[in-house]
Design a protein around this motif. Structure first.
Motif, PDB file in Angstrom:
ATOM      1  N   ARG A 242      31.570  40.219  41.464  1.00 23.50           N
ATOM      2  CA  ARG A 242      32.235  40.087  42.762  1.00 23.50           C
ATOM      3  C   ARG A 242      33.451  40.987  42.805  1.00 23.50           C
ATOM      4  N   LYS A 243      33.586  41.730  43.922  1.00 31.00           N
ATOM      5  CA  LYS A 243      34.744  42.593  44.127  1.00 31.00           C
ATOM      6  C   LYS A 243      35.399  42.222  45.452  1.00 31.00           C
ATOM      7  N   PRO A 244      36.532  41.510  45.414  1.00 31.77           N
ATOM      8  CA  PRO A 244      37.180  41.109  46.659  1.00 31.77           C
ATOM      9  C   PRO A 244      37.808  42.288  47.382  1.00 31.77           C
ATOM     10  N   VAL A 245      37.586  42.350  48.677  1.00 32.65           N
ATOM     11  CA  VAL A 245      38.232  43.380  49.495  1.00 32.65           C
ATOM     12  C   VAL A 245      39.731  43.105  49.586  1.00 32.65           C
ATOM     13  N   ASP A 246      40.101  41.826  49.593  1.00 35.39           N
ATOM     14  CA  ASP A 246      41.500  41.413  49.736  1.00 35.39           C
ATOM     15  C   ASP A 246      41.853  40.437  48.623  1.00 35.39           C
ATOM     16  N   PRO A 247      42.007  40.900  47.381  1.00 33.80           N
ATOM     17  CA  PRO A 247      42.187  39.991  46.245  1.00 33.80           C
ATOM     18  C   PRO A 247      43.418  39.107  46.349  1.00 33.80           C
ATOM     19  N   GLU A 248      44.492  39.572  46.987  1.00 34.37           N
ATOM     20  CA  GLU A 248      45.690  38.732  47.093  1.00 34.37           C
ATOM     21  C   GLU A 248      45.422  37.494  47.942  1.00 34.37           C
ATOM     22  N   LYS A 249      44.530  37.605  48.925  1.00 35.11           N
ATOM     23  CA  LYS A 249      44.148  36.434  49.716  1.00 35.11           C
ATOM     24  C   LYS A 249      43.245  35.509  48.901  1.00 35.11           C
ATOM     25  N   HIS A 250      42.347  36.083  48.109  1.00 37.70           N
ATOM     26  CA  HIS A 250      41.461  35.272  47.276  1.00 37.70           C
ATOM     27  C   HIS A 250      42.259  34.400  46.318  1.00 37.70           C
ATOM     28  N   PHE A 251      43.299  34.965  45.724  1.00 38.36           N
ATOM     29  CA  PHE A 251      44.100  34.231  44.748  1.00 38.36           C
ATOM     30  C   PHE A 251      45.308  33.548  45.386  1.00 38.36           C
ATOM     31  N   ARG A 252      45.378  33.569  46.731  1.00 43.16           N
ATOM     32  CA  ARG A 252      46.445  32.917  47.489  1.00 43.16           C
ATOM     33  C   ARG A 252      47.833  33.398  47.076  1.00 43.16           C
ATOM     34  N   ILE A 253      47.929  34.666  46.762  1.00 47.04           N
ATOM     35  CA  ILE A 253      49.233  35.276  46.529  1.00 47.04           C
ATOM     36  C   ILE A 253      49.912  35.537  47.865  1.00 47.04           C
ATOM     37  N   VAL A 254      49.111  35.833  48.890  1.00 49.24           N
ATOM     38  CA  VAL A 254      49.600  35.954  50.263  1.00 49.24           C
ATOM     39  C   VAL A 254      48.802  34.985  51.128  1.00 49.24           C
ATOM     40  N   PRO A 255      49.361  34.520  52.250  1.00 55.28           N
ATOM     41  CA  PRO A 255      48.631  33.589  53.121  1.00 55.28           C
ATOM     42  C   PRO A 255      47.358  34.208  53.683  1.00 55.28           C
ATOM     43  N   ASN A 256      46.324  33.405  53.748  1.00 58.77           N
ATOM     44  CA  ASN A 256      45.069  33.823  54.369  1.00 58.77           C
ATOM     45  C   ASN A 256      45.116  33.410  55.835  1.00 58.77           C
ATOM     46  N   SER A 257      45.882  34.138  56.626  1.00 56.22           N
ATOM     47  CA  SER A 257      46.202  33.724  57.992  1.00 56.22           C
ATOM     48  C   SER A 257      45.000  33.735  58.924  1.00 56.22           C
ATOM     49  N   ASP A 258      43.987  34.518  58.621  1.00 54.72           N
ATOM     50  CA  ASP A 258      42.810  34.549  59.491  1.00 54.72           C
ATOM     51  C   ASP A 258      41.637  33.766  58.894  1.00 54.72           C
ATOM     52  N   TYR A 259      41.886  33.041  57.807  1.00 56.84           N
ATOM     53  CA  TYR A 259      40.865  32.212  57.167  1.00 56.84           C
ATOM     54  C   TYR A 259      39.588  33.009  56.886  1.00 56.84           C
ATOM     55  N   THR A 260      39.739  34.238  56.429  1.00 60.43           N
ATOM     56  CA  THR A 260      38.595  35.113  56.183  1.00 60.43           C
ATOM     57  C   THR A 260      38.710  35.739  54.796  1.00 60.43           C
ATOM     58  N   LEU A 261      37.611  35.710  54.049  1.00 61.30           N
ATOM     59  CA  LEU A 261      37.541  36.371  52.755  1.00 61.30           C
ATOM     60  C   LEU A 261      36.320  37.293  52.749  1.00 61.30           C
ATOM     61  N   LEU A 262      36.520  38.530  52.330  1.00 59.72           N
ATOM     62  CA  LEU A 262      35.453  39.527  52.271  1.00 59.72           C
ATOM     63  C   LEU A 262      35.253  39.943  50.813  1.00 59.72           C
ATOM     64  N   THR A 263      34.009  39.899  50.368  1.00 59.16           N
ATOM     65  CA  THR A 263      33.721  40.159  48.957  1.00 59.16           C
ATOM     66  C   THR A 263      32.433  40.966  48.818  1.00 59.16           C
ATOM     67  N   TRP A 264      32.512  42.081  48.107  1.00 57.99           N
ATOM     68  CA  TRP A 264      31.303  42.790  47.698  1.00 57.99           C
ATOM     69  C   TRP A 264      30.699  42.043  46.502  1.00 57.99           C
ATOM     70  N   PHE A 265      29.379  41.997  46.417  1.00 51.84           N
ATOM     71  CA  PHE A 265      28.740  41.373  45.259  1.00 51.84           C
ATOM     72  C   PHE A 265      27.397  42.033  44.977  1.00 51.84           C
ATOM     73  N   LYS A 266      26.976  41.912  43.740  1.00 55.05           N
ATOM     74  CA  LYS A 266      25.597  42.206  43.361  1.00 55.05           C
ATOM     75  C   LYS A 266      25.302  41.479  42.058  1.00 55.05           C
ATOM     76  N   VAL A 267      24.030  41.205  41.812  1.00 53.66           N
ATOM     77  CA  VAL A 267      23.660  40.505  40.592  1.00 53.66           C
ATOM     78  C   VAL A 267      23.214  41.531  39.553  1.00 53.66           C
ATOM     79  N   PRO A 268      23.462  41.268  38.286  1.00 58.34           N
ATOM     80  CA  PRO A 268      23.064  42.213  37.235  1.00 58.34           C
ATOM     81  C   PRO A 268      21.560  42.183  36.997  1.00 58.34           C
ATOM     82  N   GLY A 269      21.033  43.303  36.585  1.00 52.96           N
ATOM     83  CA  GLY A 269      19.616  43.409  36.286  1.00 52.96           C
ATOM     84  C   GLY A 269      18.807  43.835  37.498  1.00 52.96           C
ATOM     85  N   ASN A 270      17.530  44.029  37.279  1.00 51.28           N
ATOM     86  CA  ASN A 270      16.595  44.435  38.330  1.00 51.28           C
ATOM     87  C   ASN A 270      15.775  43.217  38.737  1.00 51.28           C
TER      88      ASN A 270
END
Length: 323
Positions: A198-226
Motif C-alpha cells: 500500500r502506498k498512501p497518496v496522503d500519508p500524513e492523513k493516514h497516520f493522523r498527523i494532520v486532520p483528515n478534514s474531507d474524510y477521504t483517504l487515497l491509497t495505491w495498492f497491488k498484491v505481490p505475485g502473479n
C-alpha cells in the motif's frame, strides 16, 4: 459523470525501485488463498491477523476467504459481480476458521452462494455472493462512470512501512498515531508475508498527523505475485484490500484529540463492475460520509491504473472513542 479517463499525474523520478516492494512478501495467492478443502462445500483457514483498535480478526481477510470458498463451487464461466456481508461476532485471531458454502441457486446466467464463516461452532460472518456469466450478455454500447481523482503516480510514493519508519523517531505524536506507526514498523499485522503493498497518496492523513478534514483517504495498492487470469481471484484480492482504510477515513477529524478505542465493521458490500488486475497498481478511494450514534457510513471506489472504475464498496462500521 464522465466517460472513462485517467487522472494519474505523470510519473516523477522514482524514490526507490518498486520491485523491492515485494522482496519480503510471498505470493498473495499462496499466502492467503490456501484454504484446505475438508469436504464438499466445507473449507478451513489458519491465516488471520488483528488490526489496531479492532475487536477481532481483520474483516477483509474473512470476506476474502468467503468469496474464494464460494468461487470454488461455481463453474469457471461465472464471474463474481456483487457480495453483501454482515459481521456477527469478532473473530478470534488465534483460532482457525471454517467456511461453509450453501449453493443457494444455480441459474443459466447467475449463480448465488451463501457462506458462513464459523469459529467455535458459531458464525462470525455471513456473506451472500452473486456470480454472473457475463459473456452471454449483449452489450448496449453505453458506458459511463465518475472521474477518477487526480493523484500522483505511485512510483514517486513511499509505501506504508517505509513512511512509518521515516517518522518512527518522532515521539510527539498522539497515542493513536504511535500505534499505527508501531504496527507498520513491526513484523506483525499487515506486514504478513503475501500482504498487499500500500502506498498512501496522503500519508500524513493516514497516520493522523494532520486532520483528515474531507474524510477521504487515497491509497495505491497491488498484491505481490502473479494472480493469473482468473477474475475471481483478482476480485478476492481486491475484497481483501477493501476493508482496510474505510473506517480510518471515517474517524472524526478533530486533529489528534479524538482517540478511537474500538473500531469494528458491521456490514460490507462490494459491486464489481469490470475486469481488474489486482497484481498491478490500483487506486483505492475511501470516504467517510456520516457518523451518528457511534456508527459510521463509508463508501469506497477501486480504480484501475488507467482510470476505469473497477468496483464500488459500501460499509457501515462502529467507531468508539474519546476526546
Amino acid at each position: 459523470m464522465s466517460a472513462v479517463t485517467s487522472a494519474v499525474t505523470s510519473a516523477p523520478p522514482k524514490k526507490h525501485n518498486e520491485d523491492n516492494d515485494q522482496i519480503d512478501n510471498n505470493d498473495f495467492a499462496n499466502s492467503f488463498l490456501n484454504l484446505q478443502e475438508l469436504d464438499m462445500d466445507l473449507y478451513l483457514s489458519q491465516k488471520t491477523w488483528k488490526a489496531p483498535f479492532a475487536r477481532g480478526t481483520y474483516g477483509g481477510l474473512t470476506v476474502c476467504h468467503c468469496l474464494y470458498a464460494a468461487s470454488e463451487t461455481v463453474p469457471a464461466c461465472f464471474i463474481l459481480h456483487s457480495m453483501h456481508s454482515y459481521f456477527l461476532r469478532p473473530g478470534d485471531p488465534t483460532n482457525s476458521t471454517i467456511y461453509r458454502v450453501q449453493r443457494t441457486r444455480d441459474g443459466q446466467s447467475f449463480c448465488s452462494r451463501t457462506v458462513f464463516a464459523i469459529q467455535n461452532g458459531k458464525p462470525i460472518l455471513t456473506l451472500q455472493a452473486s456470480f454472473h456469466k457475463e459473456q452471454t450478455e449483449t452489450s448496449t454500447g453505453l458506458e459511463y462512470q465518475p472521474v477518477m481523482p487526480v493523484v500522483p503516480h505511485h512510483s514517486g510514493l513511499l509505501n506504508m512501512r517505509e513512511y512509518a519508519i521515516s517518522i518512527s523517531n518522532n515521539h510527539s505524536f498522539s497515542e493513536y498515531t504511535r500505534q499505527l506507526i508501531n504496527q507498520w514498523v513491526s513484523a506483525r499485522g499487515p506486514n504478513l508475508k503475501g500482504e498487499p503493498v500500500r502506498k498512501p497518496v496522503d500519508p500524513e492523513k493516514h497516520f493522523r498527523i494532520v486532520p483528515n478534514s474531507d474524510y477521504t483517504l487515497l491509497t495505491w495498492f497491488k498484491v505481490p505475485g502473479n494472480l493469473g487470469d482468473d477474475q475471481n481471484i483478482h476480485r478476492c484480492a481486491a475484497a481483501y484490500v477493501s476493508d482496510y482504510s474505510l473506517l480510518y477515513a471515517a474517524i472524526p477529524s478533530t486533529g489528534q484529540n479524538f482517540q478511537p478505542t474500538m473500531t469494528a465493521s458491521l456490514d460490507h458490500s462490494i459491486w464489481f463492475h469490470r475486469s481488474m488486475k489486482a497484481d498491478e497498481w490500483m487506486l483505492f478511494e475511501a470516504v467517510g460520509t456520516q457518523m451518528l450514534n457511534s456508527r459510521v457510513l463509508c463508501h469506497g471506489r477501486i480504480w484501475t491504473g488507467d482510470g476505469k472504475l473497477a468496483a464500488t464498496v459500501k460499509q457501515e462500521g462502529l467507531v468508539r472513542g474519546k476526546l
